[in-house]
Enzyme design. Structure first.
Site: not given
Length: 449
Positions: A184, A229
């Site tokens: 990723k 977040e």
């Protein structure tokens, strides 16, 4: 080293409906607000800056030295009372951006409906009591808030890469994943906003705090935004984190399908894979500092006004180190950053590719932003859904996407626009129908990584 003197005094209950929003009145102020509670700072009593790989360690050393000499009167002894430092750190160790800690002169805090004011000064002769603390706050509140109307000259311009160039970078990223170089990579891009009249940052912050109540609205030295977040929260020896990975734009969702988000996000192997990489990255880095740790067995769908996310909350009991001390928030921030959620995995490989493909310095974007107090409590989010104020009429916005096997460049581009939406709306702007070619005046202000 500056010697600080500080006093914290209670101010009773503040308006539950408005909370700290009524204190967001100045452009150059600090804040950390969620659901109208948190901290708002005015002025400056002390400051630290650093860059490079040692920025966290140097900040930690400065903070400890500052507190060792401080004279603090804090009868409340609650998280966020007493001397508090707000901070913003660069995403990259290579960035020329000066990471910083700032101790405000005045802090207004609100927690569970109870408010307080902390007054901090370097003046050895200043009187520190309830009267002087409230008088110092009043001086910052003398001017009425300013409001800005949208200007026909306001416009959105490309950043370092055009849309087609960025999609090419996504395609190259997918090729690296397919080749097995990494699993990723989080690829970001910027856009620039040019305003016809000066920005009113306090107005933007109020808009964000109202629209995105479940996010953490932040402001540190021209870095503003509202992040969903939480990198790490530390309170009385317990650490919490919220991990997001996997995004679905609400603007394109069917209105007659209440299960759409859960079906598309939770039912997507790509989204689940991306989320699991982010969870594993965080728990692996946090584990050495804990005695126990728990997280959701399955991610939940976090609903925000602009998007849905796959989210997981992690809770951990912190373990003392060899000296018997609980790790500080900055110790954990340094250990966790950068997470796979903002960099990729393996992070070392992803970081090198980010430097090659993005063609920009992220500065504080996707770096840690938040606060910490003298008792070892703190909240550090990731600087997402935000912008950097470059001048009174120039603002730079950032957004990124997790690129894994199967990522589609066109879809990832659309995802960045969904993530730009909170800041664009707070600025009173819409996504342009057609983005012009790059503006060299804006492009030149971002250096290559």
């Amino acid at each position: 080293m500056t010697t600080l003197r500080s006093v914290t005094v209670p101010v009773g209950e503040l308006s539950a409906a408005i909370g700290l929003l009524e204190y967001l009145v100045l452009d150059e102020q600090l804040c950390w607000i969620r659901r109208q509670e948190g901290l708002v700072g005015f002025g400056e009593a002390a400051r630290f800056t650093s860059s490079g790989p040692e920025r966290f360690a140097r900040a930690q050393e400065w903070w400890r030295s500052l507190l060792a000499d401080a004279d603090v009167e804090d009868p409340l002894s609650a998280p966020g009372t007493g001397i508090v430092a707000f901070g913003s750190f660069a995403f990259s160790k290579r960035s020329p951006f000066e990471s910083r800690l700032v101790v405000p002169e005045i802090i207004v805090g609100l927690r569970d409906g109870a408010g307080w004011v902390t007054y901090t000064t370097t003046d050895p002769d200043a009187e520190l009591n309830e009267e002087t603390a409230k008088a110092a706050l009043a001086r910052y509140l003398e001017d009425l808030p300013v409001y800005r109307e949208s200007d026909p000259a306001d416009r959105v311009l490309p950043g370092m890469l055009s849309e087609s160039e960025w999609k090419n970078a996504v395609a190259r990223s997918v090729a690296h994943v397919a080749a097995g170089d990494l699993s990723k990579i989080v690829l970001a891009r910027d856009i620039a906003v040019e305003l016809g009249n000066p920005l009113v940052a306090s107005q933007v912050l109020r808009e964000l705090a109202v629209r995105y109540r479940d996010c953490w609205t932040y402001s540190v030295d021209g870095l503003i935004g509202s992040t969903p977040e939480m990198l790490i929260k530390v309170e009385n020896g317990t650490a919490e984190a919220r991990v997001l990975a996997g995004t679905l734009d609400r603007a394109t969702a069917p209105a007659d399908d209440p299960h759409y988000a859960k079906r598309v996000l939770a039912g997507s192997a790509k989204q689940q894979h991306e989320h699991q990489i982010a969870i594993d990255s965080l728990t692996r880095s946090l584990e050495p500092f804990t005695s126990s740790m728990t997280s959701h067995t399955e991610p939940f769908v976090l609903e925000l006004p602009n998007v849905w996310h796959l989210a997981s909350d992690v809770t951990a009991e912190l373990a003392p180190d060899e000296s018997g001390l609980i790790p500080t928030p900055l110790t954990l921030v340094e250990a966790l950053h950068p997470t796979a959620a903002v960099c990729g995995f393996p992070t070392s490989v992803a970081g090198e590719l980010i430097s090659e493909l993005e063609h920009m310095d992220r500065g504080p974007y996707s770096g840690p932003v938040g606060w910490m107090d003298a008792a070892g409590n703190g909240e550090w989010g990731i600087a997402l859904r935000g912008a950097v104020i470059e001048s009174p009429t120039k603002v730079r916005l950032y957004a990124g996407c997790g690129i894994v096997a199967g990522s589609n460049p066109a879809a990832e581009l659309e995802e960045t626009w969904s993530k730009f939406r909170p800041m664009l709306e707070a600025l009173g702007l819409d996504r342009p129908r057609a983005v012009p070619v790059r503006n060299p005046d804006f492009a030149s202000s971002s250096s290559g990584s």
